[in-house]
Design an enzyme around this catalytic site. Structure first.
Site, PDB file in Angstrom:
ATOM      1  CG  ASP A  88      -0.233   0.050   2.613  1.00 15.94           C
ATOM      2  OD1 ASP A  88       0.983  -0.364   2.732  1.00 15.94           O
ATOM      3  OD2 ASP A  88      -0.645   0.926   3.440  1.00 15.94           O
ATOM      4  CD  GLU A 152       4.210   0.849   7.181  1.00 12.19           C
ATOM      5  OE1 GLU A 152       4.836   1.543   8.147  1.00 12.19           O
ATOM      6  OE2 GLU A 152       4.024   1.953   6.357  1.00 12.19           O
TER       7      GLU A 152
HETATM    8  N1  BES Z   1       8.806   3.518   5.621  1.00 10.11           N
HETATM    9  C1  BES Z   1       7.952   4.111   6.435  1.00 10.11           C
HETATM   10  C2  BES Z   1       8.732   4.132   7.660  1.00 10.11           C
HETATM   11  C3  BES Z   1      10.185   4.779   7.642  1.00 10.11           C
HETATM   12  C4  BES Z   1      10.470   5.808   6.724  1.00 10.11           C
HETATM   13  C5  BES Z   1      11.057   4.439   8.678  1.00 10.11           C
HETATM   14  C6  BES Z   1      11.658   6.300   6.779  1.00 10.11           C
HETATM   15  C7  BES Z   1      12.246   4.920   8.644  1.00 10.11           C
HETATM   16  C8  BES Z   1      12.853   5.957   7.557  1.00 10.11           C
HETATM   17  C9  BES Z   1       6.722   3.724   6.580  1.00 10.11           C
HETATM   18  O1  BES Z   1       6.033   3.297   5.554  1.00 10.11           O
HETATM   19  C10 BES Z   1       5.937   4.817   7.252  1.00 10.11           C
HETATM   20  O2  BES Z   1       5.630   5.750   6.621  1.00 10.11           O
HETATM   21  N2  BES Z   1       5.198   4.632   8.341  1.00 10.11           N
HETATM   22  C11 BES Z   1       4.524   5.568   9.112  1.00 10.11           C
HETATM   23  C12 BES Z   1       3.819   4.808  10.174  1.00 10.11           C
HETATM   24  C13 BES Z   1       2.475   5.075  10.343  1.00 10.11           C
HETATM   25  C14 BES Z   1       1.340   5.306   9.158  1.00 10.11           C
HETATM   26  C15 BES Z   1       1.768   4.324  11.290  1.00 10.11           C
HETATM   27  C16 BES Z   1       4.935   6.778   9.671  1.00 10.11           C
HETATM   28  O3  BES Z   1       6.343   6.660   9.968  1.00 10.11           O
HETATM   29  O4  BES Z   1       4.581   7.743   9.566  1.00 10.11           O
HETATM   30 MN    MN Z   2       6.984   2.148   4.398  1.00 13.92          MN
HETATM   31 MN    MN Z   3       5.173   5.276   4.352  1.00 11.50          MN
END
Ligand code: BES
Ligand code: MN
Ligand code: MN
Length: 453
Positions: A88, A152
């Site tokens: 997603d 996610e």
């Molecule tokens: N891939 C990211 C998380 C990320 C990005 C970790 C860059 C470290 C460096 C993930 O898809 C994401 O965006 N997670 C969300 C989580 C939330 C929607 C629960 C976030 O970090 O905002």
């Molecule tokens: Mn991600």
């Molecule tokens: Mn993300």
């Protein structure tokens, strides 16, 4: 390994074409209008896994978007690696800020511009092509499982139930995730931690209806003003968060850890220039990398109320709203911080308004040691293909399922990401460098070769 190199060189154009096809599917999990696209994307991921040579690939329904599960079991007595990723993507708005269509992947200067190019289709697809490489060259020795979810970006609301109900199926000796960033291709790094999240929405109500701002203005509190004041009071003059108890559980980093962290290259002038800001902002007493890595933060994600349409309307609105999230560090608990946030808003609400605060979603922080067999295999794999030892760093983003994987599957999570902080994740013009995509495909087979369980 020359056979891997040869195979990948011969097939690299096809690898890219396949990724571009996946990027054309608008799999935005947050929007119900994309439900059919979510199914189509899950189906496409399953098909690509089958073509890569897994023994079985299945679509597992959940209360939300489906999960793609696949496995290649070579020898049950050998170690098993569970690859996690997500198909997603985030919503694409504002559309007018994109230089090309978000779902019309466009390659410029060796970079793929498309929503999901880096987060996370381009990254989990490296694992599919690494698996294909291992199978086609008869060099796969361990077992590989895939769990590619579709929620996610909306906080994985159904994944924990799925993991708890399927611990046997998902059983592995480590979880391998490529959904984070490298410092650069010249300076490889591995994330040893991620922050957690508490996300709430606040609704502030003043008068029982919208009012003429001339007739009533001055006599009745404006809920936008009140909300703005409440929000402004959440940080003090040192940019510390003022919510009582917020920092209570924070695991402080040792002087040694902070000294090690300071060794990671960081160019403040370039950082500011890239973002177009004259000065950086943050909690007093901490460096930029510390502020985004080892310290908790509080951000306003959205604020609205009153009249925001064309032209002007003289209105004293009845309501004002904000979406607010806190990034958490070990050992802050998401539930606990959410409760603190919600209670705090009620506590600071003046009698002119009523406040309703509700939870959106949350996630626990994650921290992993650098002496686990999984971390060591990842570091060795990167050493092999980058010619340099990766620097352990703390990532600022969140992948809420990490801590649950560790608990439920009783194994470590390795965050071997190949993106860059400048890839515009969640922003217009998200991109993924082809060099990073191919570097990932080159590096991942070494992880499987070196990982001994
Ligand atoms: N891939 C990211 C998380 C990320 C990005 C970790 C860059 C470290 C460096 C993930 O898809 C994401 O965006 N997670 C969300 C989580 C939330 C929607 C629960 C976030 O970090 O905002
Ligand atoms: Mn991600
Ligand atoms: Mn993300």
């Amino acid at each position: 390994m020359q056979v891997w190199k040869d195979y990948q060189e011969k097939n690299k154009d096809r690898f890219l074409e396949e990724l571009l096809a996946l990027l054309r599917i608008p799999s935005v999990s947050a929007k119900s209008e994309h439900k059919p696209d979510m199914l189509a994307c899950a189906e496409a991921v399953k098909q690509r896994l089958i073509e890569a040579g897994v023994d079985k690939a299945e679509i597992h329904q959940t209360a939300g978007h489906p999960i793609v599960y696949a496995e290649k079991i070579t020898d049950p007595s050998k170690p098993t690696v569970l690859v996690y990723g997500h198909y997603d993507v985030q919503p694409v708005e504002p559309l007018d800020l994109w230089n090309s269509g978000p779902f019309d992947p466009t390659i410029i200067d060796g970079k793929i511009f498309a929503r999901g190019s880096c987060d996370d289709k381009g990254q989990f697809y490296m694992h599919v092509k690494a698996l294909e490489t291992l199978i086609q060259t008869n060099t796969l020795e361990n077992n590989i499982k895939f769990c590619i979810e579709g929620e996610e970006e909306v906080g994985s609301p159904n994944l924990s139930t799925y993991v708890k109900a399927n611990t046997e199926l998902l059983k592995a000796d480590c979880v391998l995730i490529s959904d984070t960033a490298l410092i650069s291709l010249d300076t490889p790094s591995l994330d040893i931690g991620l922050r957690g999240l508490s996300y709430i929405e606040v609704e502030v109500t003043g008068p029982n209806r919208d009012l003429h701002s001339g007739v009533y203005g001055g006599a009745v509190a404006n809920p936008i003003t009140i909300l703005a004041k409440m929000i402004a009071s959440l940080h003090d003059e040192n940019n510390h968060i003022t919510i009582p108890g917020f920092y209570e559980a924070v695991l402080e980093s040792s002087t040694e850890e902070r000294a090690l962290m300071a060794e990671a290259p960081f160019n403040e002038a370039e950082y500011k220039d890239d973002l177009g800001v004259r000065e950086l902002w943050g909690e007093a007493g901490y460096s930029t990398n510390e502020r985004t890595g080892i310290r908790p933060t509080l951000e306003l994600n959205g604020i609205w109320g009153g009249y925001t349409g064309e032209g002007a309307k003289t209105v004293l609105p009845s309501k004002a709203f904000a979406k607010i999230s806190a990034r958490l560090v070990p050992n802050q608990g998401s539930d606990k911080i959410t409760e603190l946030l919600i209670n705090h808003f009620h506590a600071i609400a003046p009698p002119y308004v009523t406040v309703k605060a509700t939870l959106h979603h949350g996630g626990e922080p994650y921290l992993t040691p650098i002496d686990s067999s999984a971390y060591k295999a990842a570091a060795k794999a990167m050493e092999t293909t980058f010619g340099k030892t990766p620097i352990p760093v703390r990532g600022g983003g969140s992948i809420p399922i990490c801590s649950l994987f560790e608990k439920e599957l009783d194994c470590k999570v390795v965050l071997m990401g190949f993106g860059l902080d400048s890839d515009n994740l969640h922003s217009p013009n998200e991109k993924f460098d082809l060099a990073n995509f191919y570097k990932g495909i080159e590096t991942i087979p070494y992880f499987h070769k070196y990982f001994e369980g």
